[in-house]
Design a protein around this motif. Structure first.
Motif, short mmCIF file in Angstrom:
data_model
loop_
_atom_site.label_atom_id
_atom_site.label_comp_id
_atom_site.label_asym_id
_atom_site.label_seq_id
_atom_site.Cartn_x
_atom_site.Cartn_y
_atom_site.Cartn_z
N TYR A 169 79.45 1.96 23.68
CA TYR A 169 79.31 2.50 24.98
C TYR A 169 79.14 1.13 26.13
CZ TYR A 169 78.24 4.90 28.98
OH TYR A 169 77.91 5.39 30.53
N THR A 170 78.22 0.60 25.84
CA THR A 170 77.67 -0.50 26.74
C THR A 170 76.53 -1.51 25.88
OG1 THR A 170 76.69 -1.12 28.99
CG2 THR A 170 75.57 0.67 27.40
N THR A 171 76.45 -2.72 26.67
CA THR A 171 75.58 -3.67 26.01
C THR A 171 74.95 -4.21 27.58
OG1 THR A 171 77.04 -5.64 26.06
CG2 THR A 171 76.86 -4.36 24.15
N TYR A 172 73.80 -4.51 27.18
CA TYR A 172 73.14 -4.94 28.50
C TYR A 172 71.65 -5.36 28.29
CZ TYR A 172 70.62 -0.37 28.26
OH TYR A 172 69.62 0.60 27.93
N ASP A 173 71.02 -5.99 29.23
CA ASP A 173 69.74 -6.66 29.18
C ASP A 173 68.73 -5.45 30.04
OD1 ASP A 173 70.00 -8.79 27.41
OD2 ASP A 173 70.73 -9.97 29.40
N ASP A 174 67.80 -4.83 29.27
CA ASP A 174 67.04 -4.01 29.66
C ASP A 174 65.70 -4.50 30.35
OD1 ASP A 174 64.69 -1.69 29.40
OD2 ASP A 174 66.62 -0.63 29.63
N GLU A 175 65.15 -4.29 31.31
CA GLU A 175 63.90 -5.07 31.84
C GLU A 175 62.89 -4.50 30.82
OE1 GLU A 175 63.03 -3.82 35.73
OE2 GLU A 175 64.94 -4.77 36.80
N LEU A 176 62.68 -3.57 30.26
CA LEU A 176 61.53 -3.25 29.31
C LEU A 176 62.06 -3.28 27.79
CD1 LEU A 176 60.09 -0.08 31.20
CD2 LEU A 176 59.37 -2.61 31.28
N LEU A 177 63.16 -3.12 27.47
CA LEU A 177 63.64 -2.96 26.14
C LEU A 177 64.32 -4.15 25.73
CD1 LEU A 177 64.26 0.69 25.53
CD2 LEU A 177 62.47 -0.60 24.82
N GLY A 178 64.77 -5.14 26.50
CA GLY A 178 65.37 -6.14 26.14
C GLY A 178 66.97 -6.06 25.95
N THR A 179 67.55 -6.98 25.23
CA THR A 179 68.79 -6.85 25.02
C THR A 179 69.20 -5.67 24.20
OG1 THR A 179 69.22 -9.44 24.77
CG2 THR A 179 70.92 -8.30 23.92
N THR A 180 70.27 -4.77 24.46
CA THR A 180 70.45 -3.50 24.06
C THR A 180 72.02 -3.30 23.93
OG1 THR A 180 68.46 -2.55 25.49
CG2 THR A 180 70.07 -0.87 24.48
N VAL A 181 72.02 -2.74 22.89
CA VAL A 181 73.59 -2.17 22.40
C VAL A 181 73.60 -0.60 22.29
CG1 VAL A 181 75.30 -1.99 20.80
CG2 VAL A 181 74.13 -4.23 21.13
N VAL A 182 74.46 0.13 22.78
CA VAL A 182 74.36 1.59 22.73
C VAL A 182 75.85 1.97 22.31
CG1 VAL A 182 74.42 3.69 24.19
CG2 VAL A 182 72.92 1.81 24.88
N ILE A 183 75.65 2.79 21.31
CA ILE A 183 77.09 3.35 20.58
C ILE A 183 77.02 4.80 20.50
CG2 ILE A 183 78.39 3.13 18.27
CD1 ILE A 183 76.79 0.86 17.77
N ARG A 184 78.33 5.18 20.94
CA ARG A 184 78.57 6.73 21.05
C ARG A 184 79.00 7.25 19.74
NH1 ARG A 184 80.65 8.15 26.94
NH2 ARG A 184 78.77 8.38 28.00
N HIS A 185 78.73 8.24 18.88
CA HIS A 185 79.47 8.74 17.71
C HIS A 185 79.88 10.24 17.89
CE1 HIS A 185 76.96 5.33 15.95
NE2 HIS A 185 76.05 5.93 16.85
#
Length: 208
Positions: free
Chosen positions: A126-142
């Motif tokens: 769904y998206t990839t981004y740099d979160d201020e608190l959780l750092g580099t993040t990948v989100v996947i929809r199922h």
């Protein structure tokens, strides 16, 4: 001439009594009509035998869905390692980074820096981004309204938004980019939601 005047005088003198009699008669007639209406049986409305057939009848649609909503056909752990912090949304747990007690919507799994992180089920990034608190993040929809999130990753990602991924496919690498979890060292922060509600990852793994 005088006799006519005398007659009119007699009638005029009795006018008061005539008016009184007329008023009494009017009251009597009104009372009678009211009494008759009050004591008359109320008319009941009866539907004709054909009335019920004129109304639409709602019945279950035999062509409607009979199966449960779809869900991932197979799930698996995104990483093998020690669980540093467990999922806890109903009770507070101690956070060694912030040094306070708070809820924890995901699980933190320890691993060496650079270890591959796998998709926990087939889906679409769904998206990839740099979160201020959780750092580099990948989100996947199922399928079925499930969403998995992989955080505290290394900044180099092998996937991008829109990519179709399969169970076990590498979607990132272990890092320590989560500012709010630096005390945990290199690890993966993994979380799951179902219809936008936090879900214990263990229940997601048990969907098989």
């Amino acid at each position: 001439m005088k006799s006519i005047k005398n007659i009119w005088r007699k009638i005029a003198g009795k006018g008061y009594y005539i008016a009184l009699i007329l008023c009494a008669a009017a009251i009597g007639i009104t009372g009678y009509l009211y009494y008759r209406n009050v004591n008359q049986p109320e008319a009941t409305l009866q539907a004709s035998p054909t009335d019920s057939t004129d109304l639409p009848v709602l019945s279950p649609d035999p062509t409607g869905p009979t199966t449960t909503p779809s869900k991932p056909t197979e799930t698996g752990m995104p990483l093998t390692g020690q669980t540093l912090m467990a999922h806890s949304v109903d009770a507070l747990c101690y956070d060694p980074t912030t040094r306070d007690w708070r809820t924890h919507a995901g699980i933190d799994i320890a691993a060496e820096a650079g270890a591959p992180v796998s998709a926990a089920a087939a889906g679409v990034v769904y998206t990839t981004y740099d979160d201020e608190l959780l750092g580099t993040t990948v989100v996947i929809r199922h399928d079925g309204g499930y969403v998995t999130t992989y955080a505290s990753l290394d900044s180099q990602l092998p996937v991008s938004a829109g990519d179709r991924v399969e169970l076990g496919q590498t979607v990132g690498y272990v890092g320590n980019s989560a500012m709010m979890e630096t005390a945990l060292g290199d690890h993966l922060h993994f979380s799951v939601t179902y219809n936008d509600t936090p879900l214990d990852p263990q229940k997601f793994f048990e969907l098989n």
